[in-house]
Write a protein that holds these residues in place. Structure first.
Motif, mmCIF file in Angstrom:
data_model
loop_
_atom_site.group_PDB
_atom_site.id
_atom_site.type_symbol
_atom_site.label_atom_id
_atom_site.label_comp_id
_atom_site.label_asym_id
_atom_site.label_seq_id
_atom_site.Cartn_x
_atom_site.Cartn_y
_atom_site.Cartn_z
ATOM 1 N N LYS B 170 16.333 67.303 -9.809
ATOM 2 C CA LYS B 170 15.501 66.183 -10.203
ATOM 3 C C LYS B 170 16.313 64.892 -10.152
ATOM 4 O O LYS B 170 15.841 63.871 -9.659
ATOM 5 C CB LYS B 170 14.997 66.458 -11.628
ATOM 6 C CG LYS B 170 14.039 65.455 -12.162
ATOM 7 C CD LYS B 170 12.632 66.078 -12.265
ATOM 8 C CE LYS B 170 11.582 65.065 -12.680
ATOM 9 N NZ LYS B 170 11.273 64.043 -11.703
ATOM 10 N N LEU B 171 17.543 64.958 -10.645
ATOM 11 C CA LEU B 171 18.374 63.762 -10.677
ATOM 12 C C LEU B 171 18.777 63.303 -9.280
ATOM 13 O O LEU B 171 18.880 62.114 -9.022
ATOM 14 C CB LEU B 171 19.619 64.004 -11.514
ATOM 15 C CG LEU B 171 19.358 63.939 -13.017
ATOM 16 C CD1 LEU B 171 20.540 64.465 -13.782
ATOM 17 C CD2 LEU B 171 19.041 62.519 -13.439
ATOM 18 N N ARG B 172 18.959 64.259 -8.415
ATOM 19 C CA ARG B 172 19.277 63.905 -7.036
ATOM 20 C C ARG B 172 18.140 63.096 -6.450
ATOM 21 O O ARG B 172 18.350 62.086 -5.796
ATOM 22 C CB ARG B 172 19.427 65.184 -6.215
ATOM 23 C CG ARG B 172 20.831 65.470 -5.838
ATOM 24 C CD ARG B 172 20.847 66.695 -4.994
ATOM 25 N NE ARG B 172 21.839 67.615 -5.472
ATOM 26 C CZ ARG B 172 21.860 68.900 -5.175
ATOM 27 N NH1 ARG B 172 20.912 69.433 -4.440
ATOM 28 N NH2 ARG B 172 22.818 69.654 -5.621
ATOM 29 N N ALA B 173 16.922 63.557 -6.727
ATOM 30 C CA ALA B 173 15.741 62.848 -6.240
ATOM 31 C C ALA B 173 15.688 61.456 -6.875
ATOM 32 O O ALA B 173 15.442 60.464 -6.192
ATOM 33 C CB ALA B 173 14.484 63.643 -6.577
ATOM 34 N N ASP B 174 15.949 61.381 -8.190
ATOM 35 C CA ASP B 174 15.976 60.091 -8.888
ATOM 36 C C ASP B 174 16.950 59.141 -8.226
ATOM 37 O O ASP B 174 16.654 57.983 -7.979
ATOM 38 C CB ASP B 174 16.474 60.273 -10.335
ATOM 39 C CG ASP B 174 15.379 60.765 -11.257
ATOM 40 O OD1 ASP B 174 14.229 60.846 -10.784
ATOM 41 O OD2 ASP B 174 15.677 61.076 -12.411
#
Lengths: 218, 371
Positions: B170-174
């Protein structure tokens, strides 16, 4: 009962602790965060009062601050301040004796602050002073409070050096510790018990409240 | 914004000597643990002082050992997300994010902090202390704190290493989203191969304090310049051989184990000579397992090797298959998607044939390997 020794001891201890914290904080920060030539020597000098006999410390101060001492003459001639055999002399004795008790825990507490915390603040645009004020000191708070309490306790209990520098002048330089000694010498047990009681209760309360208020919040 | 540098720093048992330049894009700094990645970020940001060299941001020097320029950290305007986030434990989420911009007027500061709190999905957590946050929330707070000061350059030091897999995704996407919204020269440090591949536009590979290769993702992954790069990037299939002949765009390499291999010459790559020793290899996912029930496709009819499956290891979305070339002790590592793995019905001991596609083979002349 003469409350003067209680009042004088409080005054001397508060002023001495104030100087110990102000100067000691700068020294603690310097020792914890900077490397410089002569650091080991400076450290040994600050810590001297922990190992040197209080009377010897008092003698040094007397020689240094007295009329014939360089510092003493300068203070008297230029600033018009006399230290020896005044309450200010008691402050100097209490300050020197209590300084290492403040510097040691304060230095350890500052060393315990994660350097990246300080670096993060610098990266966010803060000056060294702002970093010290908003990050280092608040995070080292418990060690600094602990050091201040130890310094204060040492200052209230100071006997040997104070006696050498300030003397035992009732109503002028007679602090609690000296008054207790005096009372015992004169066989005034009632007086001695009362003064001992005051100092015991006071010391207990200080430690109790400090522990209560510095319990870890984060 | 651009960042370019060439820095040297010696520590007691370790030194770094690295330089490259990068512009508004995401550069992955990849290398094994202890390669000097964090030290490099510290040197560039001013936390550690280089022994020599220069650091330029937007062509303006912030450090130069010759002229003595050394702009203090606070004026470099570099955003740095530490591996452990370094959130201020005595401040709330709001105070942490506001910390770097508390010189602004109260209204502007508040508006900015609130915008970042919304962007980072931290609404409702404003008054919490860092110890009351989850790992992902801590990290988003730290990122918001950094972005609030509008840094010119962003350093991310293994930002996801302490988080579990789902949060990481999720954070990578963020982060990709933020990178699109605020295009910023970003250096992203990782030792995770998959992360390097997913995040990087450009990849700098460092090992033992030295830059092994710097280039686009495809260059680095498929045309490694050194044996180390190939090794770090998970290419287990590395061999040495001798160039037998050169025929236009094709080189024929001889190796006692895999035999004669045809490889497509990379025009941008180094010049090859007949008779010279080369290191060559192929990425595990580029090896094709040939389906016996179908005619061999033209594209994969070169470099066919027979052998048997030694082991297979399931890895979630794919399987790793170790393949022993017939009559040798040489194993190849093959990465194969699950659907293909099932269709081919692979199992230990099964006899199969594989093809090393000639355009997937990379070659490094031996004289350059030894540099």
């Amino acid at each position: 009962m003469d409350v003067f020794p209680v009042y004088l001891t409080l005054k001397v201890s508060v002023v001495a602790t104030f100087f110990s914290v102000a100067i000691g904080l700068a020294l603690a920060w310097l020792m914890a965060r900077k490397d410089f030539w002569g650091k080991g020597v400076l450290d040994a000098i600050i810590m001297q009062p922990l190992v040197i006999p209080p009377t010897v410390l008092g003698y040094y101060l007397l020689v240094l601050l007295g009329r014939s001492g360089t510092v003493g003459r300068f203070l008297e001639d230029v600033l018009g301040v006399t230290l020896v055999f005044t309450w200010k002399g008691a402050v100097v004795a209490a300050f020197v004796a209590s300084l290492p008790l403040f510097v040691r825990p304060a230095r350890a507490a500052i060393e315990g602050v994660d350097k990246n915390m300080e670096n993060a603040a610098r990266l966010l645009g803060k000056t060294e002073w702002e970093v010290l004020k908003t990050i280092t000191v608040p995070l080292a708070w418990r060690g600094i409070i602990a050091g201040a309490v130890m310094a204060f306790a040492r200052a209230t209990g100071e006997f040997g050096a104070t006696l050498m520098v300030a003397g035992n002048i009732p109503g002028m330089t007679q602090t609690l510790s000296i008054a207790i000694y005096d009372a015992v010498q004169m066989g005034n047990t009632k007086m001695a018990n009362m003064l001992v009681g005051i100092i015991t209760i006071f010391s207990f309360l200080v430690l109790y409240f400090v522990n209560r208020f510095t319990k870890g919040r984060y | 914004m651009s960042l370019s540098f060439q820095v040297k720093k010696h520590l007691r048992r370790f030194s770094i000597d690295v330089g490259f330049s990068t512009e508004e894009e995401l550069t992955v700094l990849f290398g094994p643990s202890g390669a000097g990645k964090s030290l490099l970020l510290n040197v560039l940001s001013g936390i550690a002082r280089p022994d020599s060299g220069f650091v330029k941001i937007n062509d303006i020097e912030v450090f130069n050992s010759t002229t003595g320029i050394n702009i203090p950290i606070r004026e470099r305007r570099i955003g740095y997300l530490f591996q452990d986030y370094a959130l201020f434990p005595h401040m709330t989420v709001f105070e942490n994010i506001a910390y770097g911009i508390n010189h602004l007027s109260k209204n502007r500061m508040k508006a900015k902090v609130e915008e970042l709190i919304a962007l980072m999905r931290l609404i409702g957590f404003e008054d919490r202390l860092p110890k009351e946050l989850s790992g992902g929330q801590k990290q988003r707070t730290a990122l918001a704190r950094t972005l609030a000061t509008e840094p010119r350059i962003l350093f991310l030091d293994e930002p996801f290493s302490a988080l579990d897999y789902q949060v990481r995704e999720k954070l990578r996407a963020d982060l990709s989203l933020i990178h699109q919204r605020y295009p910023m020269t970003t250096i992203f440090v990782t030792h995770d191969l998959e992360e390097a591949f997913v995040m990087g536009e450009k990849i700098a590979i460092i090992n033992n304090g030295r830059l092994e290769q710097f280039g686009t993702k495809d260059e680095v992954f498929y045309k490694p310049k050194t044996r180390n790069v190939a090794k770090f990037l998970g290419s287990r299939n590395i061999f040495t051989g001798r160039v037998a002949s050169l025929n236009g765009t094709i080189a024929i390499i001889n190796n006692p184990d895999v035999g004669e291999i045809k490889a497509l010459i990379d025009i941008k790559g180094p010049q090859l000579l007949v008779g010279e020793d080369v290191t060559f290899g192929i990425r595990p996912e580029e090896i094709m397992v040939i389906r016996p029930d179908r005619p061999i496709d033209k594209k994969i009819q070169d470099n066919i090797l027979d052998g048997e499956v030694v082991t297979t290891i399931g890895k979630g979305a794919s399987h790793t298959v170790y393949f022993k070339i017939k009559g040798t002790d040489t194993n190849l590592k093959i990465e194969i998607p699950n659907f293909a793995y099932r269709k081919l019905n692979l199992s230990k001991g099964k006899q199969i044939s594989v093809s090393l596609k000639r355009e997937s083979i990379w070659m490094i002349p031996e004289k350059q390997v030894k540099v």
